[in-house]
Design an enzyme around this catalytic site. Structure first.
Site, PDB file in Angstrom:
ATOM      1  CE  LYS A  16      -3.893  -1.414   2.971  1.00 30.30           C
ATOM      2  NZ  LYS A  16      -4.510  -1.059   4.254  1.00 30.30           N
ATOM      3  CG  ASP A  73      -9.582  -1.063   6.735  1.00 32.71           C
ATOM      4  OD1 ASP A  73      -8.549  -1.505   7.291  1.00 32.71           O
ATOM      5  OD2 ASP A  73     -10.626  -1.714   6.671  1.00 32.71           O
ATOM      6  CE1 TYR A 156      -7.189 -13.089   0.003  1.00 33.51           C
ATOM      7  CE2 TYR A 156      -6.976 -10.818   0.747  1.00 33.51           C
ATOM      8  CZ  TYR A 156      -7.228 -12.143   1.015  1.00 33.51           C
ATOM      9  OH  TYR A 156      -7.514 -12.541   2.312  1.00 33.51           O
ATOM     10  CG  ASP A 157      -2.547  -7.104  -6.285  1.00 33.27           C
ATOM     11  OD1 ASP A 157      -3.733  -6.769  -6.134  1.00 33.27           O
ATOM     12  OD2 ASP A 157      -1.597  -6.319  -6.097  1.00 33.27           O
ATOM     13  CG  HIS A 182      -9.202  -1.312  -4.406  1.00 32.14           C
ATOM     14  ND1 HIS A 182      -8.329  -1.867  -5.313  1.00 32.14           N
ATOM     15  CD2 HIS A 182      -8.738  -1.682  -3.179  1.00 32.14           C
ATOM     16  CE1 HIS A 182      -7.399  -2.555  -4.670  1.00 32.14           C
ATOM     17  NE2 HIS A 182      -7.627  -2.455  -3.375  1.00 32.14           N
ATOM     18  NE  ARG A 183      -4.362   0.953  -1.372  1.00 30.09           N
ATOM     19  CZ  ARG A 183      -4.483  -0.376  -1.649  1.00 30.09           C
ATOM     20  NH1 ARG A 183      -3.993  -0.885  -2.758  1.00 30.09           N
ATOM     21  NH2 ARG A 183      -5.096  -1.172  -0.796  1.00 30.09           N
TER      22      ARG A 183
END
Ligand code: ITT
Length: 225
Positions: A16, A73, A156-157, A182-183
């Site tokens: 992240k 998150d 989970y990529d 999403h990020r």
């Protein structure tokens, strides 16, 4: 240059951190991450939603460090598993499991299931020490692959297949993943109003002479809002 606002990326997940730092790198803000500070107390992620946990992590780091903090998150929701692993994505196989073990468990649970629909969700919270926060959300839909493919990314990529690019997230470069993830979507929204965010941060930061940074706290459970 010296008066740049500091923003702490408050995550212990190096995947992240890399994605967030890459997306914010040309922005007029001085990015720090948790490794730039001594150990900070652990915060329990016991919220019912990504929103609760993102806010909890951002506001806690901000209060502990006395700086604006950004936390993420996120998790994977699988339709055929009634939304699991969801908020428990990081702890799907217990606390100290590896990404490979989490992917293997999910593939095991998905054996024989024809509905492979899944979505990643992300909530980004930016908080200041007083507890005020801004929230950004992003979602990306895809399918759970039959087997892992690719070595990039994290989590989970390798098993998250994105049909329109015909690749798993782990087969994409970081830039390609961030353009659809999403990020990436949550951060794009944040970037689109970044100048307003900086004004908000500066208006909401306390006068440092008067503000008392919490120092040396033990594992704490603080709810500010
Ligand atoms: P921090 O709380 O310190 O930020 P974490 O890894 O514990 O790190 P979360 O509680 O938000 O983060 O858990 C999210 C989990 O969901 C993460 O560990 C991955 O397993 C998964 N995940 C989230 N975003 C992902 C992505 O872009 N690619 C693959 N897996 C992802």
């Amino acid at each position: 240059m010296n008066n740049l606002t500091t923003l702490v990326i408050a995550t212990g997940n190096s995947g992240k951190t890399a994605e967030i730092e890459a997306l914010l790198k040309n922005f007029p803000v001085k990015i720090k991450n948790l490794k730039d500070f001594g150990p900070i107390p652990h915060i329990e992620e016991d919220g019912d939603s990504f929103d609760d946990n993102a806010y909890k992590k951002a506001s806690f780091a901000s209060r502990v460090l006395g700086l604006p903090a950004l936390a993420d998150d996120s998790g994977l929701l699988v339709e055929a598993l009634s939304g699991a692993p969801g908020v428990l994505s990081a702890r799907y196989v217990g606390e100290n499991a590896t990404d490979e073990e989490r992917c293997a468990k999910l593939l095991f649970e998905m054996k024989g299931k024809s509905n492979r629909k899944a979505a990643f969700e992300c909530v980004i919270s930016i908080a200041v020490p007083a507890g005020n926060a801004l929230t950004y959300v992003g979602r990306c839909e895809g399918l759970i692959a039959e087997k892992p493919s690719g070595t990039n990314g994290f989590g989970y990529d390798p098993i998250f297949y994105y049909p329109s690019l015909n690749k798993t997230f782990a087969e994409m470069s970081m830039e390609e993943k961030s353009s659809v993830s999403h990020r990436g979507k949550a951060l794009a929204e944040l970037k689109s109003e970044f100048s307003k965010v900086l004004v908000w941060i500066n208006q909401n930061m306390p006068d440092t002479d008067k503000f008392n940074v919490i120092q040396g706290c033990e594992k704490t459970d603080i709810i500010i809002r």
